[in-house]
Design a protein around this motif. Sequence first.
Motif, PDB file in Angstrom:
ATOM      1  N   PHE A 115      39.849  27.426  37.229  1.00  0.00           N
ATOM      2  CA  PHE A 115      39.259  25.940  37.000  1.00  0.00           C
ATOM      3  C   PHE A 115      39.173  25.654  35.664  1.00  0.00           C
ATOM      4  CE2 PHE A 115      35.558  23.351  37.139  1.00  0.00           C
ATOM      5  CZ  PHE A 115      35.868  22.069  37.806  1.00  0.00           C
ATOM      6  N   ILE A 116      38.253  26.853  34.786  1.00  0.00           N
ATOM      7  CA  ILE A 116      37.879  26.600  33.548  1.00  0.00           C
ATOM      8  C   ILE A 116      38.839  26.453  32.717  1.00  0.00           C
ATOM      9  CG2 ILE A 116      36.684  28.020  31.808  1.00  0.00           C
ATOM     10  CD1 ILE A 116      34.547  29.068  34.160  1.00  0.00           C
ATOM     11  N   GLU A 117      39.824  27.297  32.907  1.00  0.00           N
ATOM     12  CA  GLU A 117      41.066  27.085  32.118  1.00  0.00           C
ATOM     13  C   GLU A 117      41.759  25.681  32.113  1.00  0.00           C
ATOM     14  OE1 GLU A 117      44.573  29.964  31.474  1.00  0.00           O
ATOM     15  OE2 GLU A 117      43.004  31.121  32.754  1.00  0.00           O
ATOM     16  N   CYS A 118      41.691  25.074  33.268  1.00  0.00           N
ATOM     17  CA  CYS A 118      42.537  23.946  33.465  1.00  0.00           C
ATOM     18  C   CYS A 118      41.732  22.409  33.174  1.00  0.00           C
ATOM     19  CB  CYS A 118      43.178  23.765  34.718  1.00  0.00           C
ATOM     20  SG  CYS A 118      42.500  23.208  35.900  1.00  0.00           S
ATOM     21  N   ILE A 119      40.460  22.537  33.154  1.00  0.00           N
ATOM     22  CA  ILE A 119      40.098  21.135  33.188  1.00  0.00           C
ATOM     23  C   ILE A 119      39.710  20.618  31.728  1.00  0.00           C
ATOM     24  CG2 ILE A 119      38.482  21.511  35.338  1.00  0.00           C
ATOM     25  CD1 ILE A 119      36.049  21.786  33.700  1.00  0.00           C
ATOM     26  N   ASP A 120      39.814  21.530  30.708  1.00  0.00           N
ATOM     27  CA  ASP A 120      39.685  20.926  29.234  1.00  0.00           C
ATOM     28  C   ASP A 120      40.709  19.639  28.994  1.00  0.00           C
ATOM     29  OD1 ASP A 120      38.259  21.237  26.908  1.00  0.00           O
ATOM     30  OD2 ASP A 120      40.102  21.741  25.866  1.00  0.00           O
ATOM     31  N   GLU A 121      41.765  20.138  29.582  1.00  0.00           N
ATOM     32  CA  GLU A 121      42.899  18.951  29.181  1.00  0.00           C
ATOM     33  C   GLU A 121      42.553  17.701  30.084  1.00  0.00           C
ATOM     34  OE1 GLU A 121      46.949  20.287  29.570  1.00  0.00           O
ATOM     35  OE2 GLU A 121      47.471  18.289  30.501  1.00  0.00           O
TER      36      GLU A 121
ATOM     37  N   LEU B 293      46.876  24.098  39.902  1.00  0.00           N
ATOM     38  CA  LEU B 293      45.608  23.380  40.138  1.00  0.00           C
ATOM     39  C   LEU B 293      45.431  22.054  39.696  1.00  0.00           C
ATOM     40  CD1 LEU B 293      42.559  23.259  41.196  1.00  0.00           C
ATOM     41  CD2 LEU B 293      41.665  24.775  39.425  1.00  0.00           C
ATOM     42  N   ARG B 294      45.726  22.122  38.140  1.00  0.00           N
ATOM     43  CA  ARG B 294      45.651  20.633  37.552  1.00  0.00           C
ATOM     44  C   ARG B 294      46.381  19.692  38.228  1.00  0.00           C
ATOM     45  NH1 ARG B 294      45.568  22.682  32.275  1.00  0.00           N
ATOM     46  NH2 ARG B 294      47.838  22.847  32.496  1.00  0.00           N
TER      47      ARG B 294
END
Length: 491
Positions: free
Chosen positions: A321-327, A441-442
Amino acid sequence: MNIVWATSEAAPYAKTGGLADVSYSLPYAMAENGHNVSVIMPYYPQVMGELCEQTECVYELLGVPFGDGNEEWASIRQHKINDNLSFYFIEYDKFYDRPKLYDWGGSEYADNAERFIFLSRAVMQAVLALDIKVDVLHANDWHVALCNVYVKSDLYRSYSNFAETKSIMTIHNIGYQGVFNKSNLSFTGLTWDYFNFQCLEFFDQLNFLKAGVLTADMVTTVSPTYAEEILTPEYGFSLENALQHKAVKGKLRGIINGIDIHEWNPESDALLPHNYSHNDLSGKVLCKAELQKEFGLEVRPDVPVYGVVSRLATQKGLDVFIECIDEMLKNDDVQFVIVGSGESWQESALGNFARTYPGKCGVHIGYSNKLAHLVEAGSDFFVMPSRYEPCGLNQMYSMKYGTVPIVRSTGGLEDTVHNYSASNLEQATGFKFYDLYPAALRDTMRWAASIYRNDKPAFEKMIVNGMKTDFSWHLTAMEYEELYDHANKRY
Ligand code: ADP
Ligand code: GLC
């Protein structure tokens, strides 16, 4: 039946996760069905705070054999809920008067082997002291798994209290097994005969959960899908062979957890600023505005809010989740609200998002039951990208609160959430994805947002489907009763 429910935690007395919720609400449901239930757990004075005052000492000098020829003295405190249900607490400050249950400053307590050997032995001694004729001894997770070994051992089997006892081992999380140096065997009172591969031995160490599994009359876990998953190397954490051994004999079952519908009910929840029901969702809209205010987000009804309430542990998949929410925070008109604590790198990564994207991302690092309720009520979506999930309670809480879950399809998440598709709208309650990658996930979170924005009737139908689902303990308690009967008849 006289049921003894052994556990290391139960809400509201002491809680780190769902085990505590289940250890209150399932015994409560069993008691409502007419059984006599005694829950036995440690007395954690630092953690229990004011609740300590509601307990009274009912047995002052409980002798607990511990180590070579030693006997330690504990006491038993009681909190009587009703005629059928009591919580008994083992008071022994040397082991349980600690600021947290299992760890401090990021490290497990060095004496956890001793603490939970002691607890298991104290449960057995408390049964004798309180003179309970035990029909079912139900041990939950590794901390009390040794009870199942004791009940069949020379130390206890000749007592009439245990003459009719059937033992149940419930695995709430196989990722935690209680693996310790074999030198700790000396605290158990058991001989080296028990240090063999069919009981306590595990790669030359002690493994309490393994011993509990192999000695129990029945083994259960908290969802049917997880009961299948733990038979595989991917999910079995090296206990898959022991579990297969039980499964082929018909001694392994998956029974889905329920939820406490008194605590988790949006119509009456006193922790919410506004209540609501599926007939009138206006209170939910107001809760969303309160949530946005509370977390310093722009107060807008039209933007999708994704909520998370979780332990920040590898199990929960929040690294992905941490990897994907920045974008998404950069490019999409969305908001995130996260309440959690655990691994420090995840705490700081989430904190950074809140600082980088104020107004779009709000984070509370820590444990807050009040905020957990507000997030469940005020969010549009609830995200659980679990690497594995034995049952999971939050997805059920969120459905009850009209918040649509987005989950990885594993364990209890697979069993409780019905995936959305246009042809499945009558049943749909959430969105599922399968591979634990940031892109998967994204894409699923974006897919969910597109339904939220572009197909309001479908989104509202999913909300109502979830809110109307019966997640109460009623059905589950009956399954446990059937299991107890089965254990009684069969062996
Ligand atoms: P697990 O037991 O693996 O953590 P569950 O979904 O079964 O997962 O249960 C988690 C329970 O702990 C829920 O009641 C959830 O609301 C609660 N919880 C987890 N983290 C927090 C937190 N930071 N603050 C408040 N409640 C939390
Ligand atoms: C564990 C599991 C969780 C489950 C809970 C209660 O903590 O991680 O999935 O809901 O136990 O059974």
